[in-house]
Each structure stands twice: as C-alpha cells, then as structure tokens.
Design a protein around this motif. Structure first.
Motif, PDB file in Angstrom:
ATOM      1  N   MET A  80     -64.152 -81.614 -65.306  1.00 34.33           N
ATOM      2  CA  MET A  80     -65.448 -81.998 -65.870  1.00 34.33           C
ATOM      3  C   MET A  80     -65.536 -81.576 -67.329  1.00 34.33           C
ATOM      4  O   MET A  80     -65.430 -80.400 -67.644  1.00 34.33           O
ATOM      5  CB  MET A  80     -66.588 -81.337 -65.090  1.00 34.33           C
ATOM      6  CG  MET A  80     -67.961 -81.682 -65.612  1.00 34.33           C
ATOM      7  SD  MET A  80     -69.230 -80.828 -64.668  1.00 34.33           S
ATOM      8  CE  MET A  80     -70.447 -80.577 -65.939  1.00 34.33           C
ATOM      9  N   PRO A  81     -65.756 -82.542 -68.220  1.00 27.24           N
ATOM     10  CA  PRO A  81     -65.921 -82.180 -69.635  1.00 27.24           C
ATOM     11  C   PRO A  81     -67.273 -81.501 -69.849  1.00 27.24           C
ATOM     12  O   PRO A  81     -68.138 -81.544 -68.967  1.00 27.24           O
ATOM     13  CB  PRO A  81     -65.865 -83.529 -70.355  1.00 27.24           C
ATOM     14  CG  PRO A  81     -66.313 -84.516 -69.340  1.00 27.24           C
ATOM     15  CD  PRO A  81     -65.850 -83.978 -68.000  1.00 27.24           C
ATOM     16  N   PRO A  82     -67.489 -80.879 -71.004  1.00 25.15           N
ATOM     17  CA  PRO A  82     -68.803 -80.293 -71.283  1.00 25.15           C
ATOM     18  C   PRO A  82     -69.921 -81.306 -71.036  1.00 25.15           C
ATOM     19  O   PRO A  82     -69.798 -82.482 -71.398  1.00 25.15           O
ATOM     20  CB  PRO A  82     -68.724 -79.909 -72.764  1.00 25.15           C
ATOM     21  CG  PRO A  82     -67.261 -79.654 -72.985  1.00 25.15           C
ATOM     22  CD  PRO A  82     -66.562 -80.682 -72.122  1.00 25.15           C
ATOM     23  N   LYS A  83     -70.957 -80.838 -70.370  1.00 22.86           N
ATOM     24  CA  LYS A  83     -72.113 -81.663 -69.992  1.00 22.86           C
ATOM     25  C   LYS A  83     -71.703 -82.905 -69.213  1.00 22.86           C
ATOM     26  O   LYS A  83     -72.398 -83.919 -69.237  1.00 22.86           O
ATOM     27  CB  LYS A  83     -72.941 -82.046 -71.229  1.00 22.86           C
ATOM     28  CG  LYS A  83     -73.589 -80.856 -71.905  1.00 22.86           C
ATOM     29  CD  LYS A  83     -74.657 -81.213 -72.918  1.00 22.86           C
ATOM     30  CE  LYS A  83     -74.157 -81.966 -74.092  1.00 22.86           C
ATOM     31  NZ  LYS A  83     -75.197 -82.115 -75.147  1.00 22.86           N
ATOM     32  N   GLY A  84     -70.588 -82.836 -68.535  1.00 22.06           N
ATOM     33  CA  GLY A  84     -70.139 -83.967 -67.729  1.00 22.06           C
ATOM     34  C   GLY A  84     -69.900 -85.221 -68.547  1.00 22.06           C
ATOM     35  O   GLY A  84     -69.886 -86.323 -68.019  1.00 22.06           O
ATOM     36  N   GLY A  85     -69.732 -85.053 -69.850  1.00 19.41           N
ATOM     37  CA  GLY A  85     -69.547 -86.193 -70.725  1.00 19.41           C
ATOM     38  C   GLY A  85     -70.857 -86.764 -71.248  1.00 19.41           C
ATOM     39  O   GLY A  85     -70.859 -87.715 -72.026  1.00 19.41           O
ATOM     40  N   TYR A  86     -71.966 -86.173 -70.847  1.00 23.90           N
ATOM     41  CA  TYR A  86     -73.281 -86.644 -71.298  1.00 23.90           C
ATOM     42  C   TYR A  86     -73.464 -86.301 -72.769  1.00 23.90           C
ATOM     43  O   TYR A  86     -73.197 -85.181 -73.190  1.00 23.90           O
ATOM     44  CB  TYR A  86     -74.392 -86.006 -70.455  1.00 23.90           C
ATOM     45  CG  TYR A  86     -75.779 -86.429 -70.853  1.00 23.90           C
ATOM     46  CD1 TYR A  86     -76.190 -87.748 -70.713  1.00 23.90           C
ATOM     47  CD2 TYR A  86     -76.679 -85.513 -71.377  1.00 23.90           C
ATOM     48  CE1 TYR A  86     -77.458 -88.140 -71.086  1.00 23.90           C
ATOM     49  CE2 TYR A  86     -77.954 -85.900 -71.748  1.00 23.90           C
ATOM     50  CZ  TYR A  86     -78.336 -87.214 -71.597  1.00 23.90           C
ATOM     51  OH  TYR A  86     -79.598 -87.610 -71.965  1.00 23.90           O
ATOM     52  N   SER A  87     -73.940 -87.247 -73.562  1.00 25.90           N
ATOM     53  CA  SER A  87     -74.051 -87.027 -75.003  1.00 25.90           C
ATOM     54  C   SER A  87     -75.451 -86.638 -75.457  1.00 25.90           C
ATOM     55  O   SER A  87     -75.658 -86.403 -76.643  1.00 25.90           O
ATOM     56  CB  SER A  87     -73.603 -88.284 -75.762  1.00 25.90           C
ATOM     57  OG  SER A  87     -74.440 -89.374 -75.414  1.00 25.90           O
ATOM     58  N   GLY A  88     -76.399 -86.529 -74.542  1.00 20.21           N
ATOM     59  CA  GLY A  88     -77.765 -86.153 -74.903  1.00 20.21           C
ATOM     60  C   GLY A  88     -77.908 -84.652 -75.092  1.00 20.21           C
ATOM     61  O   GLY A  88     -76.923 -83.913 -75.160  1.00 20.21           O
ATOM     62  N   SER A  89     -79.132 -84.211 -75.144  1.00 18.59           N
ATOM     63  CA  SER A  89     -79.431 -82.806 -75.411  1.00 18.59           C
ATOM     64  C   SER A  89     -79.054 -81.905 -74.236  1.00 18.59           C
ATOM     65  O   SER A  89     -78.904 -82.363 -73.095  1.00 18.59           O
ATOM     66  CB  SER A  89     -80.925 -82.633 -75.707  1.00 18.59           C
ATOM     67  OG  SER A  89     -81.688 -82.766 -74.510  1.00 18.59           O
ATOM     68  N   ASP A  90     -78.918 -80.616 -74.542  1.00 21.04           N
ATOM     69  CA  ASP A  90     -78.645 -79.633 -73.499  1.00 21.04           C
ATOM     70  C   ASP A  90     -79.791 -79.586 -72.487  1.00 21.04           C
ATOM     71  O   ASP A  90     -79.557 -79.436 -71.291  1.00 21.04           O
ATOM     72  CB  ASP A  90     -78.445 -78.239 -74.103  1.00 21.04           C
ATOM     73  CG  ASP A  90     -77.133 -78.097 -74.853  1.00 21.04           C
ATOM     74  OD1 ASP A  90     -76.341 -79.069 -74.910  1.00 21.04           O
ATOM     75  OD2 ASP A  90     -76.895 -76.997 -75.407  1.00 21.04           O
ATOM     76  N   GLU A  91     -81.034 -79.719 -72.948  1.00 20.83           N
ATOM     77  CA  GLU A  91     -82.188 -79.705 -72.038  1.00 20.83           C
ATOM     78  C   GLU A  91     -82.152 -80.897 -71.086  1.00 20.83           C
ATOM     79  O   GLU A  91     -82.500 -80.770 -69.917  1.00 20.83           O
ATOM     80  CB  GLU A  91     -83.499 -79.693 -72.818  1.00 20.83           C
ATOM     81  CG  GLU A  91     -83.927 -78.317 -73.267  1.00 20.83           C
ATOM     82  CD  GLU A  91     -84.206 -77.348 -72.131  1.00 20.83           C
ATOM     83  OE1 GLU A  91     -84.937 -77.686 -71.183  1.00 20.83           O
ATOM     84  OE2 GLU A  91     -83.682 -76.224 -72.209  1.00 20.83           O
ATOM     85  N   GLU A  92     -81.743 -82.059 -71.582  1.00 24.39           N
ATOM     86  CA  GLU A  92     -81.636 -83.227 -70.712  1.00 24.39           C
ATOM     87  C   GLU A  92     -80.522 -83.030 -69.696  1.00 24.39           C
ATOM     88  O   GLU A  92     -80.674 -83.361 -68.517  1.00 24.39           O
ATOM     89  CB  GLU A  92     -81.402 -84.492 -71.535  1.00 24.39           C
ATOM     90  CG  GLU A  92     -82.613 -84.903 -72.337  1.00 24.39           C
ATOM     91  CD  GLU A  92     -82.354 -86.067 -73.261  1.00 24.39           C
ATOM     92  OE1 GLU A  92     -83.340 -86.719 -73.646  1.00 24.39           O
ATOM     93  OE2 GLU A  92     -81.189 -86.341 -73.618  1.00 24.39           O
ATOM     94  N   PHE A  93     -79.388 -82.467 -70.144  1.00 21.11           N
ATOM     95  CA  PHE A  93     -78.306 -82.181 -69.200  1.00 21.11           C
ATOM     96  C   PHE A  93     -78.790 -81.203 -68.140  1.00 21.11           C
ATOM     97  O   PHE A  93     -78.512 -81.371 -66.957  1.00 21.11           O
ATOM     98  CB  PHE A  93     -77.076 -81.610 -69.904  1.00 21.11           C
ATOM     99  CG  PHE A  93     -76.064 -81.097 -68.924  1.00 21.11           C
ATOM    100  CD1 PHE A  93     -75.205 -81.971 -68.288  1.00 21.11           C
ATOM    101  CD2 PHE A  93     -76.014 -79.753 -68.585  1.00 21.11           C
ATOM    102  CE1 PHE A  93     -74.298 -81.516 -67.333  1.00 21.11           C
ATOM    103  CE2 PHE A  93     -75.118 -79.290 -67.639  1.00 21.11           C
ATOM    104  CZ  PHE A  93     -74.256 -80.170 -67.014  1.00 21.11           C
ATOM    105  N   LYS A  94     -79.520 -80.181 -68.557  1.00 19.68           N
ATOM    106  CA  LYS A  94     -80.043 -79.193 -67.612  1.00 19.68           C
ATOM    107  C   LYS A  94     -80.916 -79.873 -66.564  1.00 19.68           C
ATOM    108  O   LYS A  94     -80.832 -79.545 -65.380  1.00 19.68           O
ATOM    109  CB  LYS A  94     -80.836 -78.120 -68.348  1.00 19.68           C
ATOM    110  CG  LYS A  94     -81.416 -77.072 -67.431  1.00 19.68           C
ATOM    111  CD  LYS A  94     -82.155 -75.991 -68.191  1.00 19.68           C
ATOM    112  CE  LYS A  94     -82.736 -74.966 -67.233  1.00 19.68           C
ATOM    113  NZ  LYS A  94     -83.429 -73.884 -67.945  1.00 19.68           N
ATOM    114  N   ALA A  95     -81.727 -80.839 -66.974  1.00 10.77           N
ATOM    115  CA  ALA A  95     -82.569 -81.564 -66.028  1.00 10.77           C
ATOM    116  C   ALA A  95     -81.727 -82.299 -64.990  1.00 10.77           C
ATOM    117  O   ALA A  95     -82.037 -82.290 -63.801  1.00 10.77           O
ATOM    118  CB  ALA A  95     -83.481 -82.542 -66.769  1.00 10.77           C
ATOM    119  N   ALA A  96     -80.631 -82.912 -65.438  1.00  8.49           N
ATOM    120  CA  ALA A  96     -79.743 -83.617 -64.504  1.00  8.49           C
ATOM    121  C   ALA A  96     -79.070 -82.636 -63.554  1.00  8.49           C
ATOM    122  O   ALA A  96     -78.968 -82.886 -62.346  1.00  8.49           O
ATOM    123  CB  ALA A  96     -78.696 -84.417 -65.272  1.00  8.49           C
ATOM    124  N   ALA A  97     -78.623 -81.510 -64.090  1.00 11.51           N
ATOM    125  CA  ALA A  97     -77.985 -80.487 -63.253  1.00 11.51           C
ATOM    126  C   ALA A  97     -78.976 -79.961 -62.216  1.00 11.51           C
ATOM    127  O   ALA A  97     -78.637 -79.838 -61.031  1.00 11.51           O
ATOM    128  CB  ALA A  97     -77.443 -79.356 -64.114  1.00 11.51           C
TER     129      ALA A  97
END
Length: 105
Positions: A80-97
């Motif tokens: 898994m790459p950082p943020k699963g490859g998601y290019s948005g903000s860290d807060e948005e990634f946190k919401a997905a996680a």
C-alpha cells in the motif's frame, strides 16, 4: 515572527479538516473516497489488504487504536502506497480510513 525575535506568544492552532475547520465526515466523504480509491484493494483483499468489514483481518491493525492505524495508512505499508494512493488531503484520507475501520468493529 514575534516569537523568533524573543516574544513568548502562543502559536495559533492549525485548523483541522475541511473548510471552516470542521472534521471531514467518514460516513459521507470517507465512504466516497473508499468507493473511488480504497475499494480497489480492500474489497477483495488484494496484496493482503484487510477486506472491508472483516473484523478478524482488521483486529491486529487496530490493536494500538484508530489513530495508530490511520498513521500507518498515511505512510503506507507493504504494497500500500502512502494514503493508499489517494491524492487528497490527510484529513480526507483519515475519513476514508475511519469509514473502513468503523465498518470492521
């Protein structure tokens, strides 16, 4: 700037989340990001990704709590790459996680 010159002012706190400082909602934005990015691996367990809703697969990843699991996802792990490859903000990634994590409890 004043502190650099010797003043002792408290630094302002950084706003968290999206516009207005509100946290990004895992049930809405997190679900949306999961459906666009995370589903590619977490729906089928590709490369050892814990499947969505699989309590047993998520349990070892959550032994140190949600924040620790999110921190690992931000950096990436194994395939898994950082943020699963998601290019948005860290807060948005946190919401997905958190969307995935909470579906697995």
């Amino acid at each position: 700037m004043a502190n650099a010159a010797g003043a002792k002012f408290e630094e302002p706190k950084a706003a968290t989340g999206a516009a207005g400082g509100a946290a990004v909602d895992p049930a809405t934005k997190g679900k949306e990001i999961y459906g666009q990015v995370c589903v590619a691996c977490h729906a089928a367990g590709i490369s050892g990704a814990p499947k969505f809703g699989d309590k047993a697969a998520w349990a070892p990843r959550l032994k140190d709590g949600e924040d620790a699991a999110v921190a690992i996802g931000l950096k990436g792990l194994n395939a898994m790459p950082p943020k699963g490859g998601y290019s948005g903000s860290d807060e948005e990634f946190k919401a997905a996680a958190l969307y995935m994590i909470r579906a697995s409890k």
